[in-house]
Design an enzyme around this catalytic site. Structure first.
Site, short mmCIF file in Angstrom:
data_model
loop_
_atom_site.label_atom_id
_atom_site.label_comp_id
_atom_site.label_asym_id
_atom_site.label_seq_id
_atom_site.Cartn_x
_atom_site.Cartn_y
_atom_site.Cartn_z
N GLY A 34 0.84 -1.20 0.00
CA GLY A 34 0.00 0.00 0.00
C GLY A 34 0.87 1.25 0.00
O GLY A 34 1.90 1.28 0.68
N ARG A 95 0.58 -5.07 -4.98
CA ARG A 95 0.69 -6.08 -3.93
C ARG A 95 1.07 -7.43 -4.54
O ARG A 95 0.70 -8.48 -4.03
CB ARG A 95 -0.61 -6.17 -3.14
CG ARG A 95 -0.93 -4.90 -2.35
CD ARG A 95 -1.98 -5.16 -1.29
NE ARG A 95 -2.45 -3.95 -0.62
CZ ARG A 95 -1.85 -3.42 0.43
NH1 ARG A 95 -0.77 -3.95 0.91
NH2 ARG A 95 -2.37 -2.33 0.99
N ASP A 126 5.63 -5.18 5.68
CA ASP A 126 6.02 -6.55 6.00
C ASP A 126 6.03 -7.47 4.78
O ASP A 126 6.93 -8.29 4.62
CB ASP A 126 5.12 -7.12 7.11
CG ASP A 126 3.64 -6.91 6.85
OD1 ASP A 126 3.28 -6.19 5.90
OD2 ASP A 126 2.82 -7.49 7.59
N THR A 148 5.08 2.16 6.26
CA THR A 148 3.67 1.80 6.35
C THR A 148 2.98 2.80 7.26
O THR A 148 3.51 3.16 8.32
CB THR A 148 3.40 0.38 6.90
OG1 THR A 148 1.99 0.25 7.12
CG2 THR A 148 4.10 0.09 8.21
N ASP A 150 0.57 2.02 8.90
CA ASP A 150 0.11 1.23 10.06
C ASP A 150 1.10 1.30 11.22
O ASP A 150 0.72 1.02 12.37
CB ASP A 150 -0.07 -0.24 9.67
CG ASP A 150 -1.25 -0.47 8.74
OD1 ASP A 150 -1.97 0.51 8.44
OD2 ASP A 150 -1.44 -1.61 8.31
N ASP A 152 3.42 -0.72 12.02
CA ASP A 152 3.49 -2.00 12.74
C ASP A 152 4.73 -2.83 12.41
O ASP A 152 4.82 -3.99 12.80
CB ASP A 152 2.22 -2.82 12.47
CG ASP A 152 2.03 -3.14 11.00
OD1 ASP A 152 2.84 -2.67 10.16
OD2 ASP A 152 1.07 -3.86 10.67
N GLY A 193 -5.51 0.27 9.72
CA GLY A 193 -4.60 -0.44 10.63
C GLY A 193 -4.91 -1.93 10.52
O GLY A 193 -5.84 -2.40 11.15
N ARG A 194 -4.14 -2.62 9.68
CA ARG A 194 -4.50 -4.01 9.35
C ARG A 194 -4.44 -4.96 10.53
O ARG A 194 -5.34 -5.77 10.74
CB ARG A 194 -3.60 -4.52 8.23
CG ARG A 194 -3.80 -5.97 7.95
CD ARG A 194 -3.15 -6.41 6.70
NE ARG A 194 -3.94 -6.00 5.55
CZ ARG A 194 -3.44 -5.59 4.40
NH1 ARG A 194 -2.15 -5.50 4.26
NH2 ARG A 194 -4.23 -5.26 3.42
N ARG A 289 -23.45 8.42 14.26
CA ARG A 289 -23.06 8.40 12.85
C ARG A 289 -21.65 7.82 12.71
O ARG A 289 -20.81 8.02 13.60
CB ARG A 289 -23.05 9.81 12.26
CG ARG A 289 -24.42 10.47 12.19
CD ARG A 289 -25.27 9.86 11.08
NE ARG A 289 -26.51 10.60 10.88
CZ ARG A 289 -27.65 10.36 11.51
NH1 ARG A 289 -27.72 9.39 12.41
NH2 ARG A 289 -28.72 11.09 11.26
N HIS A 295 -8.81 5.59 2.51
CA HIS A 295 -7.59 5.94 1.78
C HIS A 295 -7.26 7.42 1.80
O HIS A 295 -6.17 7.81 1.37
CB HIS A 295 -7.68 5.43 0.34
CG HIS A 295 -7.68 3.93 0.27
ND1 HIS A 295 -8.81 3.19 0.49
CD2 HIS A 295 -6.67 3.06 0.06
CE1 HIS A 295 -8.51 1.90 0.39
NE2 HIS A 295 -7.22 1.79 0.14
N GLN A 297 -6.41 8.86 4.27
CA GLN A 297 -5.23 8.86 5.16
C GLN A 297 -3.93 8.55 4.44
O GLN A 297 -2.86 8.75 4.98
CB GLN A 297 -5.38 7.77 6.21
CG GLN A 297 -6.42 8.01 7.23
CD GLN A 297 -6.30 6.96 8.32
OE1 GLN A 297 -6.57 5.81 8.09
NE2 GLN A 297 -5.88 7.38 9.47
O1 F6P Z 1 -1.22 -1.81 5.22
C1 F6P Z 1 -1.60 -0.51 4.95
C2 F6P Z 1 -3.08 -0.41 4.73
O2 F6P Z 1 -3.37 0.93 4.52
C3 F6P Z 1 -3.95 -1.02 5.84
O3 F6P Z 1 -4.09 -0.13 6.91
C4 F6P Z 1 -5.22 -1.29 5.10
O4 F6P Z 1 -5.98 -2.32 5.70
C5 F6P Z 1 -4.74 -1.71 3.76
O5 F6P Z 1 -3.47 -1.13 3.57
C6 F6P Z 1 -5.65 -1.30 2.61
O6 F6P Z 1 -5.12 -1.80 1.45
P1 F6P Z 1 -5.68 -1.48 0.00
O7 F6P Z 1 -5.15 -0.12 -0.40
O8 F6P Z 1 -5.10 -2.56 -0.85
O9 F6P Z 1 -7.16 -1.48 0.07
#
Ligand code: F6P
Length: 365
Positions: A34, A95, A126, A148, A150, A152, A193-194, A289, A295, A297
């Site tokens: 990503g 990916r 990762d 990333t 995330d 992580d 945040g996966r 709500r 995305h 972010q």
């Molecule tokens: O790993 C980064 C991330 O932004 C995660 O937070 C999210 O779940 C994932 O990528 C979304 O991926 P994609 O852009 O393939 O939908």
């Protein structure tokens, strides 16, 4: 006496200490997984620093897919000089997982040779770095740069992309608070945040959220709803709740669709934010709500922190290659950039420690 560079007899110095012939003449750089803000500053730093060692750079397009299908273009410093403030990645990303079959790995190895790449710099999370580690095991000179949003990746205190993503979420929280206060509503914000709750925790802490839900800490819906009712009882007629997309909630199931080549589910489809908002409204009676920032972010110009971190990491990666050190990921530890073994990452994630979450709970009041 002042240090006078002019006084150094350059010609004599070069006779005594000839410039070392770099073991690497050409490196390939790619961005995988990503995207996130900071990728372009990292590419710029790699190209700029490598050129100081006399190493040329070839940009590999579309992540590992570029090495499977040989998609590339040469990069001079002039090509990257102005990309520092640009979001995304000029190289494109994917990916693609060449580890999924031996044929793809063979294509990668063949294209590395055909493109004349003596080394590869992989900028990724990762998944991307696991491919870099596998290539190292097959004798390719590889260096990884962690990225990333995330945050992580283990062994590095921060990865770039995170600070920008959190900055965007904090702005969203402040906007949601305004409209929530006007309408006396509970506003739920779902952030990315996966596997981990770093983005949710940092955003909620910096934005002053009334509750933060992260995957590392089991969510007790009764506790959340009681807390929201307590706020209401004390006269606070609105609230902001931040949740990570990967939180488990009883009754919520992933739809299991949209898996990528690394086997990851499209988490946004789980609908954590909307599900949590519905549950809160049902249990408390407060109008609620949900907003999914998604995305948003991942785009935009990198913050100063991300620009500097990406630049330091890119320079350090080129330094390792210039000095003949491979099989490493450059990492931020205690504000120093240090090399760590790529093999040490081994599919692990850096999770939010419980004491940090408990500290954040101080402000759920
Ligand atoms: O790993 C980064 C991330 O932004 C995660 O937070 C999210 O779940 C994932 O990528 C979304 O991926 P994609 O852009 O393939 O939908």
């Amino acid at each position: 006496m002042e240090h006078d560079l002019q006084a150094v007899p350059r010609s004599a110095a070069s006779v005594i200490r000839p410039a070392p012939v770099p073991k690497v003449r050409t490196l390939g750089v790619l961005t995988g997984g990503g995207d996130c803000p900071g990728l372009n500053p990292a590419i710029r730093a790699v190209v700029g620093r490598a050129s100081q060692y006399g190493i040329g750079t070839i940009g590999i397009e579309e992540g590992w897919r570029g090495l499977v299908e040989r998609l590339s273009r040469p990069l001079q410093y002039a090509d990257v000089e102005e990309i520092l403030p640009l979001g995304g990645t000029i190289l494109g990303t994917s990916r693609t997982n060449p580890l999924k079959d031996e044929q793809s790995m063979q294509a990668v190895l063949r294209n590395i040779a055909d493109l004349g790449l003596d080394a590869v710099v992989a900028i990724g999370g990762d998944d991307t770095l696991s491919v870099a580690a596998a290539l190292t095991a097959r004798g390719i000179k590889t260096v990884g740069i962690p990225k990333t949003m995330d945050n992580d990746i283990p062994l590095t205190d921060y990865s770039f992309g995170f600070d920008t993503a959190v900055t965007i979420s904090v702005e969203a929280i402040e906007r949601l608070r305004d409209t929530g206060r006007s309408h006396r509503r509970v506003m739920v914000l779902e952030v990315m945040g996966r596997y981990t709750g770093w983005v949710a925790l940092w955003s909620g802490l910096a934005g002053g959220a009334d509750w933060i839900a992260i995957p590392e800490v089991p969510l007790d819906l009764d506790e959340v709803c009681e807390h929201l009712k307590g706020l209401h009882g004390r006269g606070k007629r609105y609230a902001v709740v931040v949740t990570s997309e990967s939180v488990d909630i009883p009754g919520l199931t992933g739809d299991g669709t949209g898996k990528d080549e690394f086997g990851h589910e499209e988490l946004q489809k789980r609908g954590v934010g909307p599900f949590l908002a519905d549950e809160i409204q049902r249990r408390t009676g407060f109008e609620t709500r949900a907003t999914v920032i998604g995305h948003v972010q991942r785009g935009g110009s990198p913050t100063v922190f991300d620009r500097i971190l990406a630049t330091r990491l890119g320079v350090a990666a080129a330094d390792l290659i210039g000095q003949g050190v491979y099989g490493k990921m450059v990492a931020l530890q205690k504000n120093e950039i240090v090399p760590v073994d790529l093999s040490a990452l081994a599919g692990q994630q850096k999770r939010v420690p419980r004491d940090l979450y408990d500290m954040a709970k101080t402000f759920f009041r």
